[in-house]
Write an enzyme that holds these catalytic residues in place. Structure first.
Site, PDB file in Angstrom:
ATOM      1  N   ASP A   1       3.409  27.070  35.807  1.00 53.15           N
ATOM      2  CA  ASP A   1       2.280  26.811  34.926  1.00 53.15           C
ATOM      3  C   ASP A   1       2.668  25.821  33.824  1.00 53.15           C
ATOM      4  OD1 ASP A   1      -0.239  27.148  34.006  1.00 53.15           O
ATOM      5  OD2 ASP A   1      -0.029  29.251  33.428  1.00 53.15           O
TER       6      ASP A   1
ATOM      7  N   ASP B   1      -8.943  27.444  33.273  1.00 54.46           N
ATOM      8  CA  ASP B   1      -9.074  28.871  33.602  1.00 54.46           C
ATOM      9  C   ASP B   1     -10.536  29.257  33.832  1.00 54.46           C
ATOM     10  OD1 ASP B   1      -6.440  28.701  33.015  1.00 54.46           O
ATOM     11  OD2 ASP B   1      -6.397  30.427  31.672  1.00 54.46           O
TER      12      ASP B   1
HETATM   13  C1  GLA Z   1      -2.697  29.671  31.882  1.00 51.47           C
HETATM   14  C2  GLA Z   1      -3.058  29.796  33.345  1.00 51.47           C
HETATM   15  C3  GLA Z   1      -3.583  31.187  33.638  1.00 51.47           C
HETATM   16  C4  GLA Z   1      -2.551  32.226  33.251  1.00 51.47           C
HETATM   17  C5  GLA Z   1      -2.170  32.030  31.795  1.00 51.47           C
HETATM   18  C6  GLA Z   1      -1.018  32.935  31.420  1.00 51.47           C
HETATM   19  O1  GLA Z   1      -3.808  29.766  31.073  1.00 51.47           O
HETATM   20  O2  GLA Z   1      -4.019  28.827  33.696  1.00 51.47           O
HETATM   21  O3  GLA Z   1      -3.920  31.322  34.995  1.00 51.47           O
HETATM   22  O4  GLA Z   1      -1.450  32.108  34.097  1.00 51.47           O
HETATM   23  O5  GLA Z   1      -1.773  30.691  31.525  1.00 51.47           O
HETATM   24  O6  GLA Z   1      -0.652  32.794  30.100  1.00 51.47           O
END
Ligand code: GLA
Length: 661
Positions: free
Chosen positions: A411, A474
């Protein structure tokens, strides 16, 4: 309920104002002011609750330069519904975009009486004068108020209702969040007690790496399993259906799987491909993040595993148990086993108090027939500020392989702090570095790139060895988030295929909450059907993010429809494309491996039911076709040149069409 401090300081003057308005109504009539209802009943983005009397910034409400005292500040996507029981006379409001919105903000307001749109405002921008809305409610049973963003995206769209009230007779109308009143209609037929093999029909592994595949089968237990023509090096546990081992040479084998119980037997073929690609069908599994956020630990994960088994989800092909952010420690944290240090003297990342024995945990996950996923970031810290992999990539990859992980979500998050520029080269680099590190371990680890679509990652994600890549930010459980994420996947279909998938983010159905508390997804039942249908047509990874233990019958029906899952897991690995978009109606089509059949989604993005017609020339089909309703698992008959269906608001009709021979 959150208390609103501004309520405590309502001037006495305001109370007098209410009284004077109420008194003008016919005898016996009463006034329900919008700001006086339980404001938590409003559905709004990011779980915000509207504010009474003041803007969301606690400033006076202001539309086009004019201040208002009596009203409510809301934000797209806003939804609320009232049960009127035919006892109301009138709804009034002034409606407009608050001056505190961004320049690019825009909203529309619509009112639905018993499901029919009776008012729609023009597109309201910053500076547009408030519209005066008066709706006759005589005989109306349900009134819905909807604020939408005109499909333009959410730009901090703040909307104000001013002098908004319902005039009614008798008891105060109840206000409901859409969830509480939307009937959760279960469409998936009950499971048969006879054996049936589900899930992926093709499985890829690299030569010399550990192999693990669990035969997913529904039906009464006890059940026994058999597999004919297994490649050399593999063996089957006939009680659990778990196939393990190592295959040394490259090649393709068609294995005949068998599941048997006291009521009969099922047989199905599985193609095992020992080659260079893994994740030949979109990964399916559980990831606790949308439910647990930062509060994940080994107990939660074990409970997740147990619930996936006891609920029977494992029998439908759900495979991965993925740990998201927050499994490592924050540097200096008391969760460390070693004086606040996340790593040992050799730079290897440690177990910690939340996850004291990772190997024992992955052993447990594997023993139940699942694969295990882990999470990191190319930066020094993850999105939630836990220890990440920057400059420790090889050590971390080795550690995860030793621990027995099968999947990595990498990520991007604060990598921008490490490398400021965002050229194509710098966007690719951290993922190439981690790819190289993963290539050095003797284990198949599905590599999921999470960088939200930067630099059109779908154009190069496969080239640099990603197995899937997030195409968007997200996803959250509101219609605007879902529809803007899902329907904008159009045009990316050429970049997906076996081993490399576009990922529009995890499923936001079931009980979610991203932290300490949980609530049922705010998506309506029809929106949730749209979500599952669209993700299946898109051949997107299916990662449920909810609490499986508290899954209700409706949510289970979403996760256990094998015909829907089959569309997602189709071995051809084609992502659906859109063939029609008009007036909020969309038709998407997905080619399937069995060339005589296609899957088609008829989607209605409007807030009222619409009839959608899919004609063969739009779909590129010809001749007679048998239509099958996939959710209901029922044939609908033979159609000659088109198929039409009435599709509910924000809903879908998912069908397959099979050419009649
Ligand atoms: C980002 C990702 C999410 C999740 C969060 C965790 O926002 O896009 O899917 O993994 O981090 O902190």
């Amino acid at each position: 309920m959150r208390t609103n401090p501004s309520l405590r300081s309502i001037p006495v003057l305001m109370a007098a104002f209410f009284c004077s308005i109420t008194s003008v109504h016919a005898q016996g009539a009463d006034t329900l002011w919008l700001q006086k209802i339980d404001l938590t009943r409003f559905t709004q983005d990011w779980n915000l609750t509207p504010k009474a009397f003041l803007s969301l910034e606690k400033e006076p409400l202001m539309i086009a330069g004019k201040k208002f005292r009596n009203g409510l500040a809301s934000q797209t996507e806003g939804l609320i519904r009232f049960e009127l029981n035919g006892k109301a006379q009138k709804f009034h409001t002034l409606f407009g975009l608050d001056d505190a919105s961004c320049k690019s903000s825009s909203v529309s307001f619509s009112a639905l009486a018993d499901g029919k749109e009776v008012f729609r405002s023009p597109v309201m921008k910053r500076g547009s004068k408030a519209v005066d809305v008066n709706i006759n409610l005589n005989g109306v049973k349900q009134l819905s108020l909807v604020i939408d963003d005109n499909g333009k995206g959410l730009y901090n769209d703040k909307a104000d209702f001013v002098n908004a009230f319902i005039v009614h007779q008798g008891a105060k109308p109840d206000a409901f969040n859409f969830n509480y009143i939307n009937k959760r209609h279960v469409l998936t037929p009950p499971e048969s007690p006879r054996p049936k093999i589900n899930g992926a029909r093709v499985f890829g592994v690299r030569a010399g790496h550990p192999f693990m595949f669990t035969i997913a089968a529904t039906g009464k237990r006890p059940m026994s399993f058999a597999a004919e023509n297994l490649p050399q090096g593999l063996s089957l546990d006939t009680k659990t259906g778990i196939i393990t081992g190592v295959v040394n040479g490259k090649g393709e084998t068609v294995v005949k799987l068998k599941a048997k119980n006291e009521l009969g037997a099922a047989i199905r073929e599985l193609k095992v491909i020992v080659g260079d690609r893994i994740a030949l069908t979109p990964p399916m599994g559980w990831n606790g993040y949308n439910r647990y956020g930062d509060s994940i630990d080994h107990v939660t994960v074990r409970n997740g595993v147990d619930a996936m088994v006891s609920s029977g989800l494992i029998n439908h092909g759900w495979t991965y148990i993925n740990i998201d952010d927050s499994w490592s420690i924050k540097p200096g944290s008391k969760d460390s086993m070693r004086m606040g240090e996340p790593r040992d003297a050799n730079g290897m990342i440690n177990a910690n108090k939340k996850f004291p024995d990772m190997k024992a945990l992955t052993d447990y996950i594997h023993s139940k027939g699942f694969k295990a996923g882990i999470y990191s970031s190319p930066s020094t810290l993850t999105c939630s500020d836990y220890t990440a992999s920057y400059e420790f990539e090889e050590k971390d990859a080795r550690r995860w392989a030793d621990w027995g992980f099968d999947y990595l979500k990498h990520d991007y998050c604060s990598y921008g702090d490490v490398v400021k520029s965002k050229t194509l080269e710098t966007l690719k680099k951290p993922y190439i570095v981690m790819r190289d590190a993963l290539d050095k371990v003797d284990r198949d680890i599905v590599f999921s790139l999470s960088q939200y679509g930067m630099g059109n990652v779908w154009e190069w994600g496969d080239q640099i060895g990603g197995n899937s890549w997030r195409t968007t930010g997200d996803l959250i459980d509101t219609w605007s988030s879902l529809s803007e994420t899902g329907f904008t996947q159009v045009g990316k279909e050429d970049f997906a295929g076996p081993g490399h998938w576009n990922d529009p983010d995890m499923l936001v159905v079931g009980w979610v909450g991203w932290g300490e508390w949980q609530y049922p997804s705010r998506l309506t039942a029809d929106e949730q059907y749209t979500h599952m249908s669209l993700w299946s047509l898109l051949a997107a990874p299916l990662l449920m993010g909810c609490d499986v233990a508290s899954m209700d019958a409706f949510t289970k029906n979403l996760f256990t429809n094998d015909e829907v899952i089959e569309i997602n897991q189709d071995p051809l690995g084609k992502q659906a494309g859109r063939v029609l978009e008009k007036d909020g109606l969309e038709i998407w089509i997905k080619e399937l491996e069995d060339g005589s059949r296609v899957a088609v989604g008829l989607f209605n993005r409007n807030s009222t039911t619409k009839t959608i017609k899919a004609s063969w020339n739009v779909l590129g089909l010809s001749g007679k076709q048998t239509a099958r309703d996939v959710w209901r698992q029922k044939n609908e008959g033979v159609f000659f040149d088109s198929f039409s269906a009435a599709v509910p608001a924000h809903g879908v009709k998912l069908i397959t069409l099979r050419k009649v021979k």
